[in-house]
Design an enzyme around this catalytic site. Structure first.
Site, PDB file in Angstrom:
ATOM      1  N   HIS A   1       2.665 -17.221 -17.774  1.00  0.00           N
ATOM      2  CA  HIS A   1       2.510 -15.932 -16.801  1.00  0.00           C
ATOM      3  C   HIS A   1       3.740 -15.285 -16.545  1.00  0.00           C
ATOM      4  O   HIS A   1       4.456 -15.785 -15.369  1.00  0.00           O
ATOM      5  CB  HIS A   1       1.746 -16.368 -15.314  1.00  0.00           C
ATOM      6  CG  HIS A   1       1.171 -15.431 -14.577  1.00  0.00           C
ATOM      7  ND1 HIS A   1      -0.116 -15.245 -13.971  1.00  0.00           N
ATOM      8  CD2 HIS A   1       1.799 -14.487 -13.920  1.00  0.00           C
ATOM      9  CE1 HIS A   1      -0.080 -14.020 -13.361  1.00  0.00           C
ATOM     10  NE2 HIS A   1       1.049 -13.544 -13.353  1.00  0.00           N
TER      11      HIS A   1
ATOM     12  N   HIS B   1       5.430 -11.005 -16.598  1.00  0.00           N
ATOM     13  CA  HIS B   1       5.210  -9.635 -16.980  1.00  0.00           C
ATOM     14  C   HIS B   1       6.463  -8.984 -17.649  1.00  0.00           C
ATOM     15  O   HIS B   1       7.674  -9.518 -17.521  1.00  0.00           O
ATOM     16  CB  HIS B   1       4.959  -8.830 -15.470  1.00  0.00           C
ATOM     17  CG  HIS B   1       3.970  -9.237 -14.890  1.00  0.00           C
ATOM     18  ND1 HIS B   1       2.528  -8.624 -15.075  1.00  0.00           N
ATOM     19  CD2 HIS B   1       3.531 -10.396 -14.033  1.00  0.00           C
ATOM     20  CE1 HIS B   1       1.587  -9.357 -14.309  1.00  0.00           C
ATOM     21  NE2 HIS B   1       2.097 -10.479 -13.676  1.00  0.00           N
TER      22      HIS B   1
ATOM     23  N   ARG C   1      10.700   4.923 -20.862  1.00  0.00           N
ATOM     24  CA  ARG C   1      10.000   6.002 -21.161  1.00  0.00           C
ATOM     25  C   ARG C   1      10.152   6.221 -22.482  1.00  0.00           C
ATOM     26  O   ARG C   1       9.674   7.565 -22.926  1.00  0.00           O
ATOM     27  CB  ARG C   1      11.181   7.151 -20.563  1.00  0.00           C
ATOM     28  CG  ARG C   1      11.123   7.149 -18.740  1.00  0.00           C
ATOM     29  CD  ARG C   1      12.067   8.248 -18.183  1.00  0.00           C
ATOM     30  NE  ARG C   1      11.840   7.915 -16.673  1.00  0.00           N
ATOM     31  CZ  ARG C   1      12.997   8.778 -16.040  1.00  0.00           C
ATOM     32  NH1 ARG C   1      13.628   9.676 -16.603  1.00  0.00           N
ATOM     33  NH2 ARG C   1      12.927   8.520 -14.764  1.00  0.00           N
TER      34      ARG C   1
ATOM     35  N   ASP D   1      -2.648  -6.080 -19.827  1.00  0.00           N
ATOM     36  CA  ASP D   1      -3.464  -6.110 -18.290  1.00  0.00           C
ATOM     37  C   ASP D   1      -4.027  -4.484 -17.869  1.00  0.00           C
ATOM     38  O   ASP D   1      -3.031  -3.752 -18.144  1.00  0.00           O
ATOM     39  CB  ASP D   1      -2.772  -6.984 -17.294  1.00  0.00           C
ATOM     40  CG  ASP D   1      -1.673  -6.377 -16.669  1.00  0.00           C
ATOM     41  OD1 ASP D   1      -1.141  -5.188 -17.048  1.00  0.00           O
ATOM     42  OD2 ASP D   1      -1.564  -6.609 -15.479  1.00  0.00           O
TER      43      ASP D   1
ATOM     44  N   GLY E   1      -1.953  -6.233 -10.197  1.00  0.00           N
ATOM     45  CA  GLY E   1      -1.945  -5.348  -9.276  1.00  0.00           C
ATOM     46  C   GLY E   1      -2.504  -5.928  -7.910  1.00  0.00           C
ATOM     47  O   GLY E   1      -2.912  -7.098  -7.925  1.00  0.00           O
TER      48      GLY E   1
ATOM     49  N   HIS F   1      -5.492 -11.865 -12.957  1.00  0.00           N
ATOM     50  CA  HIS F   1      -4.825 -12.620 -11.836  1.00  0.00           C
ATOM     51  C   HIS F   1      -6.339 -12.669 -10.629  1.00  0.00           C
ATOM     52  O   HIS F   1      -7.128 -11.720 -10.559  1.00  0.00           O
ATOM     53  CB  HIS F   1      -3.973 -11.482 -11.183  1.00  0.00           C
ATOM     54  CG  HIS F   1      -2.811 -11.332 -11.563  1.00  0.00           C
ATOM     55  ND1 HIS F   1      -2.428 -10.785 -12.902  1.00  0.00           N
ATOM     56  CD2 HIS F   1      -1.513 -11.604 -11.291  1.00  0.00           C
ATOM     57  CE1 HIS F   1      -1.284 -10.723 -13.315  1.00  0.00           C
ATOM     58  NE2 HIS F   1      -0.576 -11.199 -12.286  1.00  0.00           N
TER      59      HIS F   1
ATOM     60  N   GLU G   1      -4.521 -14.310  -5.416  1.00  0.00           N
ATOM     61  CA  GLU G   1      -2.952 -14.128  -5.214  1.00  0.00           C
ATOM     62  C   GLU G   1      -2.922 -13.677  -3.622  1.00  0.00           C
ATOM     63  O   GLU G   1      -2.167 -14.347  -2.707  1.00  0.00           O
ATOM     64  CB  GLU G   1      -2.528 -13.225  -6.212  1.00  0.00           C
ATOM     65  CG  GLU G   1      -0.839 -13.041  -5.888  1.00  0.00           C
ATOM     66  CD  GLU G   1      -0.226 -11.933  -6.934  1.00  0.00           C
ATOM     67  OE1 GLU G   1      -0.995 -11.309  -7.485  1.00  0.00           O
ATOM     68  OE2 GLU G   1       1.181 -12.160  -6.964  1.00  0.00           O
TER      69      GLU G   1
ATOM     70  N   ASP H   1       6.431 -15.312 -13.661  1.00  0.00           N
ATOM     71  CA  ASP H   1       5.742 -13.912 -13.042  1.00  0.00           C
ATOM     72  C   ASP H   1       6.783 -12.885 -13.155  1.00  0.00           C
ATOM     73  O   ASP H   1       6.526 -12.121 -14.204  1.00  0.00           O
ATOM     74  CB  ASP H   1       5.304 -14.250 -11.458  1.00  0.00           C
ATOM     75  CG  ASP H   1       4.154 -13.171 -11.082  1.00  0.00           C
ATOM     76  OD1 ASP H   1       3.611 -12.654 -12.280  1.00  0.00           O
ATOM     77  OD2 ASP H   1       3.964 -12.985  -9.897  1.00  0.00           O
TER      78      ASP H   1
HETATM   79  N1  LIG Z   1       2.753 -10.879  -9.096  1.00  0.00           N
HETATM   80  C1  LIG Z   1       1.835  -9.990  -9.422  1.00  0.00           C
HETATM   81  N2  LIG Z   1       0.488  -9.668  -9.150  1.00  0.00           N
HETATM   82  C2  LIG Z   1      -0.130  -8.572  -9.554  1.00  0.00           C
HETATM   83  N3  LIG Z   1       0.160  -7.769 -10.369  1.00  0.00           N
HETATM   84  C3  LIG Z   1       1.470  -7.924 -11.056  1.00  0.00           C
HETATM   85  C4  LIG Z   1       2.398  -8.945 -10.481  1.00  0.00           C
HETATM   86  N4  LIG Z   1       3.528  -9.096 -10.753  1.00  0.00           N
HETATM   87  C5  LIG Z   1       3.527  -7.912 -11.657  1.00  0.00           C
HETATM   88  N5  LIG Z   1       2.242  -7.336 -11.728  1.00  0.00           N
HETATM   89  C6  LIG Z   1       1.915  -5.915 -12.579  1.00  0.00           C
HETATM   90  O1  LIG Z   1       1.984  -4.852 -11.803  1.00  0.00           O
HETATM   91  C7  LIG Z   1       1.027  -3.974 -12.315  1.00  0.00           C
HETATM   92  C8  LIG Z   1       0.585  -3.144 -11.432  1.00  0.00           C
HETATM   93  C9  LIG Z   1       0.679  -1.667 -11.677  1.00  0.00           C
HETATM   94  C10 LIG Z   1      -0.233  -0.744 -10.702  1.00  0.00           C
HETATM   95  O2  LIG Z   1      -1.010  -1.308 -10.056  1.00  0.00           O
HETATM   96  C11 LIG Z   1      -0.540   0.773 -11.113  1.00  0.00           C
HETATM   97  C12 LIG Z   1      -0.970   1.395 -10.234  1.00  0.00           C
HETATM   98  C13 LIG Z   1      -1.016   2.695 -10.534  1.00  0.00           C
HETATM   99  C14 LIG Z   1      -0.392   3.416 -11.452  1.00  0.00           C
HETATM  100  C15 LIG Z   1       0.491   2.708 -12.515  1.00  0.00           C
HETATM  101  C16 LIG Z   1       1.211   3.055 -13.559  1.00  0.00           C
HETATM  102  O3  LIG Z   1       1.722   2.522 -14.298  1.00  0.00           O
HETATM  103  O4  LIG Z   1       0.938   4.445 -13.406  1.00  0.00           O
HETATM  104  C17 LIG Z   1       0.250   1.299 -12.202  1.00  0.00           C
HETATM  105  C18 LIG Z   1       0.041  -5.032 -12.963  1.00  0.00           C
HETATM  106  O5  LIG Z   1      -0.870  -4.300 -13.680  1.00  0.00           O
HETATM  107  C19 LIG Z   1       0.692  -6.175 -13.132  1.00  0.00           C
HETATM  108  O6  LIG Z   1       0.824  -6.319 -14.728  1.00  0.00           O
HETATM  109 ZN   LIG Z   2       1.455 -11.867 -12.399  1.00  0.00          ZN
END
Ligand SMILES: Nc1ncnc2c1ncn2[C@@H]1O[C@H](CCC(=O)c2cccc(C(=O)O)c2)[C@@H](O)[C@H]1O
Ligand SMILES: [Zn+2]
EC number: 3.5.4.40
Length: 367
Positions: free
Chosen positions: A41, A43, A96, A163, A197, A224, A227, A305
């Site tokens: 786990h 990212h 990017r 994911d 997320g 996930h 959490e 994480d």
């Molecule tokens: N502890 C965590 N617990 C949960 N998730 C975690 C954790 N750590 C990292 N993540 C990551 O954060 C992402 C969230 C990204 C997201 O919500 C989002 C929303 C709107 C637009 C966009 C975009 O890119 O435009 C992205 C997840 O997909 C996941 O891979």
């Molecule tokens: Zn995570």
């Protein structure tokens, strides 16, 4: 002073909450540092070290992310989970070009190899890159190129979990599922399908059709859950998303029936102790339920994480687990074996890393 192996501006490789002054502590940290490990786990973007982040921020100076590694420590201090996601997305904005993707992936593997990580399932959010205009084929080529180079040059085997960023809605779910299931696009290293997320306000059952498609395409389900919300989210992940492992699962501790179910069906938890403190999902390490999971017979794996964002790394998470679970070298080797067992490696791959763990442990203390 940074621990051995840490570079300026990077997280120390020891658990800073444990004074590593005694010989026993030092030996345990040395044992962990050399122990062959698997990580389940972690990212992709969340693994960008201060060095990588500052390199990317310098390439893209319009970003609000500090370029100074020292300033990043403050920037990576979170008031709550929502703030963490906000900061996380500002780092996502630094990726990017396909070359950014390749650099990030390759450098993350280098950092893993330094910690004797032999195998990692890296969670990638391809939607974040494709919606920012990175060509999907160029994206897949970049991660695959880095994966092959990392295996050849560092000996670290990488596999991918794609994911869904839950908060981004069903459009993101559709796009992620398409990228993960279309044979003409999905990368060779892809093994699993996840959901990340925020959980609050993002009910898991709405993602059922997407997980059904991913599972039908041969991917393993690793969302996930639990959490930042209660055990009912973990039940939803099990029943609707067909979860084979649970990311975090922290709140499972509040439901004895759920713990018994996880133990009976050998559904591992991907526990990330320091992450849970950094995002304020758990108040203190002392209150972390990892001990209850072990007591209930759940297969526990320990993971990092988003390590640099949380000022940690996998070695440090093993040190934290050793303290919370009162583990000696044998217990730590068992923890490493748990991750191998819970991984999606083939039997030969599992046997190879398990044998390495056995040999390392048998030879300890090394001269
Ligand atoms: N502890 C965590 N617990 C949960 N998730 C975690 C954790 N750590 C990292 N993540 C990551 O954060 C992402 C969230 C990204 C997201 O919500 C989002 C929303 C709107 C637009 C966009 C975009 O890119 O435009 C992205 C997840 O997909 C996941 O891979
Ligand atoms: Zn995570």
């Amino acid at each position: 002073m940074p621990a051995a192996g840490a570079r300026p501006g990077e997280a120390p490789l020891t658990d800073s909450s444990v004074p590593a002054t005694g010989t026993a502590d030092r030996d345990l940290h040395r044992f962990i540092a050399g122990l062959p490990k698997a990580e389940l786990h972690v990212h992709h973007v969340g693994s960008a070290s201060p060095r990588i982040v500052s390199e990317l921020a310098a390439r893209h100076p319009d970003s609000m992310v500090p370029t100074d590694p020292e300033a990043l420590a403050d920037y990576f201090t979170f008031t709550d989970f929502a703030h963490f996601i906000e900061v996380y997305l500002s780092v996502v904005d630094l990726i990017r070009t396909p070359e950014d993707v390749r650099l990030l992936t390759y450098e993350v593997a280098r950092d893993m190899a330094r910690q004797q990580v032999r195998y990692a399932e890296l969670t990638i959010t391809p939607f974040s890159s494709t919606r920012r205009g990175i060509d999907e084929r160029a994206f897949m080529d970049a991660v695959e190129d880095a994966r092959k180079a990392a295996e050849a040059e560092f000996g670290t085997v990488l596999r991918w979990c794609f994911d869904i960023p839950g908060e981004a809605g069903l459009e993101a779910a559709e796009e992620t599922t398409r990228l993960a299931t279309d044979d003409r696009i999905r990368p060779e290293g892809l093994v699993s399908f996840g959901l990340g997320g925020p959980e609050i306000g993002v009910p898991r059952p709405q993602f059922k059709p997407y997980f059904d498609r991913a599972v039908a395409a041969g991917l393993r389900s690793v969302p996930h859950a639990g959490e930042t919300t209660g055990p009912e989210t973990v039940w939803d992940a099990l029943t609707d998303l067909r979860a084979e492992r649970i990311g975090h699962g922290t709140s499972s501790a509040r439901d004895p029936k759920l713990l018994a179910h996880l133990a009976e069906h050998r559904i591992p938890l991907e526990v990330c102790p320091t992450s849970n403190i950094a995002t304020r999902a758990v108040r203190t390490l002392e209150e972390h339920p990892i001990k209850e999971f072990v007591r209930a017979g759940v297969l526990v794996t320990v993971n990092s994480d988003d390590p640099p964002m949380f000022g940690t790394d996998l070695n440090n998470e093993y040190a934290v687990a050793a303290r919370l679970l009162d583990l000696d070298e044998r217990g730590l080797a068992d923890l490493a074996r748990n991750a191998v067992e819970a991984s999606f490696l083939d039997p030969a791959g599992k046997a190879r890393i398990s044998a390495e763990i056995d040999a390392y442990t048998a030879a300890w203390p090394a001269s």
